[in-house]
Design an enzyme around this catalytic site. Structure first.
Site, PDB file in Angstrom:
ATOM      1  N   ASN A   1      -4.736   0.607   4.007  1.00  0.00           N
ATOM      2  CA  ASN A   1      -5.725  -0.192   4.721  1.00  0.00           C
ATOM      3  C   ASN A   1      -5.450  -0.202   6.226  1.00  0.00           C
ATOM      4  O   ASN A   1      -6.169   0.438   6.993  1.00  0.00           O
ATOM      5  CB  ASN A   1      -5.749  -1.615   4.169  1.00  0.00           C
ATOM      6  N   ASP A   2      -4.383  -0.874   6.634  1.00  0.00           N
ATOM      7  CA  ASP A   2      -4.106  -0.978   8.070  1.00  0.00           C
ATOM      8  C   ASP A   2      -3.992   0.381   8.756  1.00  0.00           C
ATOM      9  O   ASP A   2      -4.430   0.541   9.891  1.00  0.00           O
ATOM     10  CB  ASP A   2      -2.801  -1.753   8.289  1.00  0.00           C
TER      11      ASP A   2
END
Lengths: 473, 105
Positions: free
Chosen positions: A401-402
């Site tokens: 995600n990040d």
């Protein structure tokens, strides 16, 4: 000491120094061979060989080769180490590395303890200061590593544990550790060495614990790497205390290399080491808050009347797969490999894009994917693949995600702003396998999840959702 | 500080710089085995443990010395042996040939 036994085994000083130099060189060659997959096995074995030789040379040099009591410990340690190393699953690698690392730190602390009491070391100021430093750094390494290993093994809450005034306490303990090291060598106070050593151990232990309990998730690779560096430093300083050349050389090499690795990782996460040490994690606090906010809008994208994720995947000819920690959690690496094979069976090319801090330990994704049988030549570093996303026709994100969050590039003032990311958003079509819609560890909403065009979200445990897709293929 | 101690300090600094330079060339692909390998090397502290224990068992309190010394030897040896073996396992996996039969659980 039995003269007749030792007669042939005594090592002259000159020979000892030459051998030390040679062994140091072998260790350096060994480490540098680890820069290529083809030579890395050899490199590691060279280092191991140098270590074995170093032990023999030390036994000879100090004329303790016939002291059989030493061999009990060596044999016992060897068997336990062997057992752990053979038994461990690849998924448990981060905690095992942390555990081993901690044990080395503990050993250095004990050596420092002995040295401070004048055993194996001189009674001068230099020996005493270095002995105390070895105790302090060794204790920090041991307890810090144990907490890290406990978190990784889920024995302790993986979320950052934050005490009131946490940063203040951390700084205070660090200052106290340093102050006590100085205090304990002042002649007036050095009359009770055992008490001093114990008190310093306790303070350093507290520091080690306080600084690691608040580390969670994405800061873990950096912390592990830092602790790895510290264990080398502890060894080198113990070497200074007892005046052992080999210990100083190898310890310093390990300490410096660990520190560089830590810096490389800090840079790839756009974090300052001091921020991690002192726990300036704005990130962990935001997570819960913005998680709720991200949810509602995203549902819409699921409804998009474009092709299904499966169709998009079948049509793809040029695919990039981005794995993240979620893949490790779901143990989905074998399924990811299967998926890559399906793509290839369709005539597609498949590359894997590995962000430098994906996972919980540097290089974590690489280990898992190689374990699953993915060829390491298909694994690309961020800088090598980032320009390819625009030209690819599909990006599959599994549990990351990040590291693909365009907010890091486009938004100012978030915890990840400025962090280099994989340019997955440049790809026209993206399929995201993720557990839920929550923002990643950094707590920043990912605009990809709300992109109207060409993004399919497949929510749930990556192992299950991938299995489902593969069944339907 | 005597001469040997100054020499040791110089060695410390030089070794640190060399270590720093060498790591720079290693790709992130291999960072885990690298860390695990250098981690095994940090068990070099076993040398200190061996020397200190040998001295301690001949001192006035041999029992305490033996217990703590052996503890240090065991811990350091776990670090050394376990670290190198596990690194070897990992690297052979990278290399593809000689692949282990890891269960898919």
């Amino acid at each position: 000491m039995n003269r007749t036994i030792n007669f042939l085994l005594v090592l002259p000083d000159t020979a000892y120094y030459v051998i030390c130099g040679a062994l140091a060189l072998i260790v350096l060659i060994g480490i540098s061979l680890m820069s290529k997959v083809k030579t890395a096995v050899l490199g590691n074995r060279l280092s191991a060989l140098a270590m074995a030789a170093a032990i023999v040379v030390t036994l000879l040099k100090y004329e303790i080769l016939p002291d059989w009591v030493l061999y009990i410990g060596i044999a016992l340690g060897f068997l336990i180490g062997l057992w752990l190393a053979v038994k461990v699953k690849m998924i448990e690698m981060p905690q095992l590395v942390a555990l081993f690392n901690g044990l080395g730190g503990a050993a250095s602390a004990i050596v420092g303890f002995f040295a401070y009491l004048g055993i194996g070391a001189g009674d001068d100021l230099f020996s005493r200061i270095t002995a105390l430093l070895a105790i302090a750094i060794g204790a920090i390494t041991f307890f810090g590593s144990m907490i890290a290993a406990g978190k990784l093994h889920k024995l302790i809450n993986q979320k950052p544990i934050i005490l009131p005034f946490h940063t203040g306490i951390t700084v205070l303990l660090l200052v106290l550790t340093a102050a006590y090291t100085v205090f304990a060598v002042i002649p007036a106070f050095s009359g009770m060495p055992t008490l001093n050593a114990v008190a310093l151990t306790i303070i350093a232990t507290l520091f080690g614990i306080v600084f690691t309990v608040r580390v969670g998730g994405a800061d873990m690779p950096i912390t592990i790497s830092l602790l790895n560096s510290l264990s080398g430093v502890a060894g080198a300083i113990a070497g200074l205390a007892i005046g052992d050349l080999l210990l100083v050389i190898v310890g310093a090499i390990v300490g410096a290399s660990g520190l560089l690795l830590t810096r490389i990782m800090c840079r790839s996460m756009n974090r300052h080491l001091s921020a991690i040490l002192l726990g300036k994690t704005t990130a962990s606090v935001v997570t819960e808050a913005s998680a709720a906010a991200a949810k509602p809008e995203a549902e819409k994208t699921d409804e998009k009347p474009a092709a299904s994720p499966l169709e998009a995947m079948r049509e793809a000819k040029n695919v990039i797969i981005v794995p993240g920690y979620g893949m490790a959690v779901a143990q989905a690496q074998h399924l990811v490999r299967d998926l890559a094979e399906r793509f290839r069976a369709n005539g597609a090319t498949v590359k894997f894009a590995i962000h430098p801090v994906a996972g919980r330990m540097p290089g974590h994704m690489n280990v898992l994917l190689c374990e699953a049988g993915v060829d390491y030549e298909d694994l690309y570093e961020m800088s090598d693949i980032n320009d390819d996303f625009a030209g690819a026709d599909l990006t599959v994100i599994v549990g990351a995600n990040d590291v693909v969050n365009p907010a890091a590039r486009d938004t100012v003032g978030t915890p990840i702003s400025g962090m280099p990311i994989l340019n997955a958003d440049h790809c026209p079509r993206i399929v995201i396998f993720n557990y839920d819609m929550k923002p990643g560890y950094a707590g920043v909403e990912n605009p990809l999840y709300r992109r109207e065009e060409g993004v399919w979200l497949v929510m749930g445990d990556a192992a299950e959702t991938l299995k489902d897709i593969l069944n339907k293929w | 500080m005597d001469t040997i101690q100054i020499v040791l300090l110089v060695v410390f600094v030089v070794a640190a710089i060399v270590g720093y330079l060498i790591i720079n060339r290693i790709p992130s692909l291999l960072h885990t085995p690298l860390m695990s390998g250098t981690n095994a090397l940090s068990g070099i502290t076993i040398l200190g443990a061996l020397v200190a224990t040998a001295v301690a068992v001949k001192s006035s309190s041999p029992v305490g010395g033996y217990i703590f010394g052996s503890l240090a030897i065991v811990l350091a040896m776990i670090n050394v042996a376990g670290g190198f073996i596990v690194t070897d396992r990992m690297l052979r996996m990278f290399d593809g040939k000689d692949k282990e039969n890891e269960s898919n659980d």
